[in-house]
Motif scaffolding. Structure first.
Motif, PDB file in Angstrom:
ATOM      1  N   GLN A 285      27.057  18.406   4.856  1.00  0.00           N
ATOM      2  CA  GLN A 285      26.043  18.928   3.946  1.00  0.00           C
ATOM      3  C   GLN A 285      26.684  20.013   3.084  1.00  0.00           C
ATOM      4  OE1 GLN A 285      22.765  20.356   6.317  1.00  0.00           O
ATOM      5  NE2 GLN A 285      22.435  18.398   7.333  1.00  0.00           N
ATOM      6  N   VAL A 286      26.577  19.851   1.770  1.00  0.00           N
ATOM      7  CA  VAL A 286      27.105  20.851   0.839  1.00  0.00           C
ATOM      8  C   VAL A 286      25.922  21.686   0.369  1.00  0.00           C
ATOM      9  CG1 VAL A 286      28.453  21.227  -1.260  1.00  0.00           C
ATOM     10  CG2 VAL A 286      28.869  19.191   0.130  1.00  0.00           C
ATOM     11  N   LYS A 287      25.870  22.924   0.816  1.00  0.00           N
ATOM     12  CA  LYS A 287      24.687  23.751   0.544  1.00  0.00           C
ATOM     13  C   LYS A 287      25.019  25.222   0.747  1.00  0.00           C
ATOM     14  CE  LYS A 287      23.052  23.362   5.353  1.00  0.00           C
ATOM     15  NZ  LYS A 287      21.956  22.928   6.234  1.00  0.00           N
ATOM     16  N   LYS A 288      24.044  26.071   0.498  1.00  0.00           N
ATOM     17  CA  LYS A 288      24.178  27.501   0.772  1.00  0.00           C
ATOM     18  C   LYS A 288      23.526  27.807   2.119  1.00  0.00           C
ATOM     19  CE  LYS A 288      24.004  28.718  -4.141  1.00  0.00           C
ATOM     20  NZ  LYS A 288      23.220  29.391  -5.196  1.00  0.00           N
ATOM     21  N   LEU A 289      24.103  28.753   2.832  1.00  0.00           N
ATOM     22  CA  LEU A 289      23.535  29.191   4.109  1.00  0.00           C
ATOM     23  C   LEU A 289      22.795  30.503   3.898  1.00  0.00           C
ATOM     24  CD1 LEU A 289      26.433  28.349   6.602  1.00  0.00           C
ATOM     25  CD2 LEU A 289      24.288  27.106   6.246  1.00  0.00           C
ATOM     26  N   PRO A 290      21.847  30.825   4.771  1.00  0.00           N
ATOM     27  CA  PRO A 290      21.055  32.054   4.595  1.00  0.00           C
ATOM     28  C   PRO A 290      21.917  33.311   4.583  1.00  0.00           C
ATOM     29  CG  PRO A 290      20.060  30.605   6.232  1.00  0.00           C
ATOM     30  CD  PRO A 290      21.398  30.032   5.921  1.00  0.00           C
TER      31      PRO A 290
END
Length: 803
Positions: A285-290
């Motif tokens: 998953q290519v995404k931003k983390l909190p």
């Protein structure tokens, strides 16, 4: 940035010296700041020859030494040797007098004529470690060779020597941050053919281990590709690969990581290899983390994320800070047997922010921050996979996953020949200009006597303006080829505000949403039956998909009409009947000259104009509702007065052709009932399809302002009976022709059709607003203007004026 001359020769065969290449590159803008020579064995065994031991006797004054005579070709020399395995008849490497050998820490020592325990020694018979060929010092190296005595021993060993250029890369030349990038410039400078690595033999062995991939925001990651390789064995890289990396001051690690570093410096495409067994859920998953998430990077340092970094994750946690640095536990280790190989294009801004915030500078972030080639990831992935399979074994165990939702188009840069001549200071033949640009992979299109349009590949992120194209021409043509004049002057291209098409689209979308319209996005693939059954479309112009998923998705749409009607039908079937939609989308057709793509804006209205309420009665939408939206849109884009023609042909039951500055930009009207029913929409639909390419071209980015007049506005009303065939637009155009500068606006506020007028006639009541910006209007001037208007109507439309 370091560049190997030997590797450049693989891309561009040339016989020029390294100094000549350095001069060419510097003159063209890639400044060579220094040059060194890399030798896989320090000194490259210069002065070391093949010798044959012709005699070997114990040293008379030392128990552990031998006194030998060695044939080195031109002479037989005495050499004192301390190796226990030296013997008569051996072929051995001999460092002759004057030769320099190097210790493990790179320090030289010279072989000199000497006396050892009273005996003359003219050379040295060498062990493996003394030559730098290995670490053994148990005895001399015995050669197995038929080479004549005295032959250079370097012929027996794989010794890599290359000149290495140190290029001071400027921030704008992201494209040149690799051997391929520099080779592209040499291709133009030398007029040579570029030889790319061959990936035609790439094949997938099986697809038993596919790791799924999802990208949360394609703006942060325009393209993401990957595959798995299983059954490989981690170990040292072969000598050629280690030498390549060492020449660039990189330390070899293992056969997988070394390949990723090779591709990065060779093609300019950063790669990352994950241990596939450590990817939880078999998903990337290519995404931003909190914000606040803790992440341990490869060097073992724990970092607290801000929530703005782009991360590569599995189902449970982050594995890598995208484009910057991998995680501690997810990388390749000695126990790795399967990998997931990533090749991506990340947004420059998000990588730059993440790297700067955490103070991390890597070879990968250096390239991503400046912009990488969005068309390179799959090619680089194939090249790397083939190399890893060759060096580490294993099989390619999945197909290539390639998420590339919005392919980056070539930059289109209009160029004028007169600007080239003016800025360069010399008239260059158009054929020479075209030759230079094509040698830089910049295609010339739409060429006229005045200029052309340059099509620039996306990897040239620095070539987006006319001045950039001219700079490219000049640096290959040669600054030194421009004669110096006695009088000097500087010149420049005047800056003109460029239209930002994305901002323009956003402004229109914002306006339409504020007026109650919902945006839809539909599939570009549609049914071929729509064009086959519609008289206004030509099925012969369909762009047919070769690998159809289904007949319902078999062709590219020629119009936004039917995909929009499908959305209407979907909502109406769910009892949502009052609908207003808009869509920006591309349409496609096949013409004799090739394929054509246009961006369009569609508007749909159906049902009632507003929801039921107690203040006013509900009424169905009408033509004027949709036309009012189009007028507001044109006002928003500052497009001048529109010309109208009536249209009564498919797909409209009735409607208008819209023009501005003599260019047709769209059509608007009530759809034919048969067309709506084809998609099972049984209520009236008003539809507008506008050519966004034309509208964007006509749009004026700067609004015009003027002082409000100090003098009052005057209104005069006029009633007239005219033929049904006469349109309000005809009356409007005649009015402004007769009213001149005094007539500011015109409005129709009453229309009558009935038994009080003749059959085939209609009655209009018009209001005219007159104003003079310089003085107050007098009754005489007002009456004169109104008389002109009435005469114009009577003479040109046969109108009956009610006085």
């Amino acid at each position: 940035m370091k560049i190997s001359i030997n590797r450049l020769k693989d891309y561009i065969p040339f016989d020029h010296s390294s100094e000549e290449i350095a001069h060419l590159l510097t003159a063209s803008g890639l400044e060579v700041e220094g040059m060194t020579t890399y030798e896989s064995i320090k000194g490259s065994l210069k002065g070391v020859v093949v010798g044959e031991v012709v005699s070997c006797e114990p040293h008379p004054n030392a128990d552990k030494l031998s006194l030998t005579e060695v044939d080195i070709g031109e002479e037989i020399v005495p050499i004192v040797c301390g190796a226990p395995n030296v013997a008569k008849g051996q072929k051995v490497p001999v460092a002759t007098v004057g030769t320099s050998l190097y210790t493990n820490d790179g320090k030289p020592f010279e072989i000199k004529k000497a006396k050892i325990r009273g005996e003359v020694s003219q050379g040295m018979i060498c062990a493996e470690d003394e030559l730098g060929l290995g670490s053994s010092h148990e005895g001399i190296l015995v050669l197995e060779t038929d080479l004549p005595n005295g032959s250079p021993v370097v012929k027996l060993f794989d010794i890599n020597t290359t000149d290495v250029l140190e290029i001071g890369l400027t921030p704008n030349r992201a494209d040149a941050a690799s051997h391929l990038g520099v080779a592209r410039d040499l291709k133009a400078l030398l007029g040579k053919v570029l030889v790319l690595p061959d990936v035609s033999d790439f094949k997938v062995d099986h697809e038993e281990r596919t790791i799924s991939v999802s990208v949360a925001d394609s703006g942060d990651c325009p393209r993401y590709a990957g595959l798995t390789i299983s059954g490989l064995k981690i170990g040292p890289s072969p000598k050629w690969l280690q030498d390549y990396l060492k020449a660039l001051d990189l330390d070899p690690i293992n056969n997988v990581v070394d390949v990723t570093n090779f591709i990065l410096h060779d093609l300019g495409q950063p790669l990352h290899a994950f241990d596939a067994d450590k990817i939880k859920g078999e998903e990337i998953q290519v995404k931003k983390l909190p914000s606040g998430t803790k992440f341990i990077t490869l060097e073992g340092k724990e970092r607290k994320l801000t929530g703005e970094e782009l991360m590569i994750c599995d189902r449970e946690e982050g594995l890598c800070m995208a484009g910057v640095l991998g995680g501690l536990d997810s990388g390749v280790s000695e126990t790795t047997s399967s990998i997931f190989l990533e090749s991506a294009c990340f947004g420059a801004d998000i990588i730059r922010k993440g790297a700067q915030h955490h103070g991390i500078k890597t070879d990968a972030s250096f390239r991503f921050e400046r912009g990488t080639d969005p068309n390179m990831p799959v090619f680089a992935l194939k090249r790397a996979a083939m190399l890893i399979k060759e060096l580490a074994g294993g099989v390619i165990s999945s197909g290539i996953t390639d998420l590339y939702p919005e392919p980056v188009a070539d930059f289109q840069v209009p160029v004028k020949f007169r600007h080239i001549d003016r800025l360069i200071g010399k008239a260059i033949d158009s054929r020479e200009i075209k030759k230079i640009l094509e040698s830089l992979d910049i295609q010339v299109s739409s060429e006229t006597a005045e200029g052309f349009v340059a099509l620039v590949k996306p990897y040239r992120v620095d070539v987006t303006r006319e001045a950039d194209i001219i700079e490219e021409i000049l640096r290959i043509y040669g600054f030194e080829a421009i004669p110096l004049e006695e009088n000097y002057q500087s010149d420049f291209l005047a800056e003109h505000p460029e239209k930002d098409l994305n901002k323009l689209q956003y402004r229109v979308s914002e306006m339409l949403a504020g007026m109650g319209y919902s945006e839809i996005i539909t599939n570009s693939l549609t049914k071929s039956s729509y064009s086959e059954k519609s008289s206004f479309l030509d099925s012969r112009e369909d762009v047919v998909i070769l690998n159809k998923l289904s007949e319902d998705l078999g062709v590219l749409r020629q119009s936004l009409l039917f995909t929009g009607l499908e959305v209407l039908a979907h909502n109406i079937n769910r009892r949502q009947k009052d609908l207003k939609f808009f869509e920006f989308g591309s349409v496609y057709s096949r013409k004799k000259e090739g394929y054509r793509e246009m961006k369009m804006l569609s508007l749909f209205m159906t049902g009632n104009s507003r929801h039921e309420n107690w203040i006013e009665a509900v009424r169905p939408v009408g033509f004027s509702d949709l036309y009012a939206i189009v007028e507001a849109l044109l006002t928003k884009l500052n497009i001048p007065q529109t010309e109208l023609d009536v249209v009564e042909e498919a797909p409209y039951a009735f409607g208008l052709v819209l023009k501005a500055e003599q260019q047709e930009f769209g059509r608007i009207g009530l759809l034919e009932g048969a067309l709506s029913k084809m998609v099972e929409v049984k209520q009236e639909v008003y539809f507008a399809e506008l050519n966004w390419n034309v509208l964007a071209k006509l749009a004026r980015s700067r609004e015009k302002f003027q002082e409000i007049s100090k003098f009052p506005e005057v209104r005069r009303d006029l009633s007239l009976v005219i033929d049904e065939a006469v349109s309000f637009d005809q009356l409007r155009q005649l009015s402004f022709k007769a009213g001149g500068k005094l007539l500011k606006r015109i409005n129709v506020f009453d229309v009558y059709r009935g038994d009080k007028v003749e059959k085939g006639k209609k009655a209009y009541t018009l209001s005219f607003y007159l104003q003079d910006d310089q003085q107050t209007l007098t009754d005489k001037v007002i009456d004169k203007t109104m008389n002109k208007l009435m005469a114009m109507f009577e003479n040109n439309t046969g109108a009956l004026i009610r006085k």
